[in-house]
Scaffold this active site. Sequence first.
Site, mmCIF file in Angstrom:
data_model
loop_
_atom_site.group_PDB
_atom_site.id
_atom_site.type_symbol
_atom_site.label_atom_id
_atom_site.label_comp_id
_atom_site.label_asym_id
_atom_site.label_seq_id
_atom_site.Cartn_x
_atom_site.Cartn_y
_atom_site.Cartn_z
ATOM 1 N N ASN A 87 0.855 -1.182 0.000
ATOM 2 C CA ASN A 87 0.000 0.000 0.000
ATOM 3 C C ASN A 87 0.892 1.232 0.000
ATOM 4 O O ASN A 87 1.837 1.319 0.793
ATOM 5 C CB ASN A 87 -0.897 0.004 1.246
ATOM 6 C CG ASN A 87 -1.847 -1.172 1.264
ATOM 7 O OD1 ASN A 87 -2.303 -1.625 0.217
ATOM 8 N ND2 ASN A 87 -2.143 -1.683 2.448
ATOM 9 N N HIS A 100 6.530 -1.545 3.320
ATOM 10 C CA HIS A 100 6.329 -2.924 3.770
ATOM 11 C C HIS A 100 5.470 -3.672 2.776
ATOM 12 O O HIS A 100 4.656 -3.080 2.059
ATOM 13 C CB HIS A 100 5.688 -2.960 5.160
ATOM 14 C CG HIS A 100 4.440 -2.146 5.274
ATOM 15 N ND1 HIS A 100 4.477 -0.776 5.485
ATOM 16 C CD2 HIS A 100 3.133 -2.482 5.190
ATOM 17 C CE1 HIS A 100 3.238 -0.317 5.528
ATOM 18 N NE2 HIS A 100 2.403 -1.333 5.343
HETATM 19 P P1 AMP Z 1 -0.563 -0.551 5.864
HETATM 20 O O1 AMP Z 1 -1.998 -0.211 6.134
HETATM 21 O O2 AMP Z 1 -0.303 -1.143 4.514
HETATM 22 O O3 AMP Z 1 0.353 0.625 6.157
HETATM 23 O O4 AMP Z 1 -0.188 -1.720 6.856
HETATM 24 C C1 AMP Z 1 0.285 -1.516 8.141
HETATM 25 C C2 AMP Z 1 0.128 -2.826 8.864
HETATM 26 O O5 AMP Z 1 0.962 -2.809 10.000
HETATM 27 C C3 AMP Z 1 -1.295 -3.110 9.343
HETATM 28 O O6 AMP Z 1 -1.762 -4.307 8.749
HETATM 29 C C4 AMP Z 1 -1.138 -3.225 10.853
HETATM 30 O O7 AMP Z 1 -1.969 -4.205 11.395
HETATM 31 C C5 AMP Z 1 0.331 -3.557 10.996
HETATM 32 N N1 AMP Z 1 0.951 -3.181 12.260
HETATM 33 C C6 AMP Z 1 0.913 -1.976 12.856
HETATM 34 N N2 AMP Z 1 1.636 -1.998 13.991
HETATM 35 C C7 AMP Z 1 2.146 -3.254 14.100
HETATM 36 C C8 AMP Z 1 2.967 -3.910 15.074
HETATM 37 N N3 AMP Z 1 3.432 -3.282 16.157
HETATM 38 N N4 AMP Z 1 3.278 -5.213 14.864
HETATM 39 C C9 AMP Z 1 2.825 -5.863 13.780
HETATM 40 N N5 AMP Z 1 2.056 -5.291 12.834
HETATM 41 C C10 AMP Z 1 1.716 -4.008 12.990
#
Ligand code: AMP
Length: 114
Positions: A87, A100
Amino acid sequence: MGDCIFCKIIRGEIPCSKVYEDERILAFNDINPEAPVHVLIIPKAHIDSANYIDEENSEILAHIFLAAKNIATQLGVAESGYRIVNNCGEQGGQTVKHIHFHLLGGRNLKWPPG
Ligand code: AMP
Ligand code: ZN
């Protein structure tokens, strides 16, 4: 990148459920999984988003995709199928501004996404 949450995970300041690590990347389970397999794969060197990929840093993408395939195999979804998602930006649904790749699998994934 002092207050970047994924840089904090890389530095060990925030715990994660690690799936794979090498000198250049880290993979860990998403804290809010959307599928039975939901792993995030990130470069250790901070890059804000896909908009900041350039000639200097683009090689990391091949490394991430190779790791994604290996992780999919390790977690048993290589044969059944999986999705790799990036994203980018607000309308792309990016909430964490450290590039990511989501590796999703273990169920039938809808297409197109919402
Ligand atoms: P995006 O919306 O593509 O930016 O994805 C960010 C992702 O990071 C989401 O799916 C969240 O659930 C995940 N996320 C946020 N904080 C953490 C964390 N501390 N550990 C693991 N995943 C996380
Ligand atoms: Zn970062």
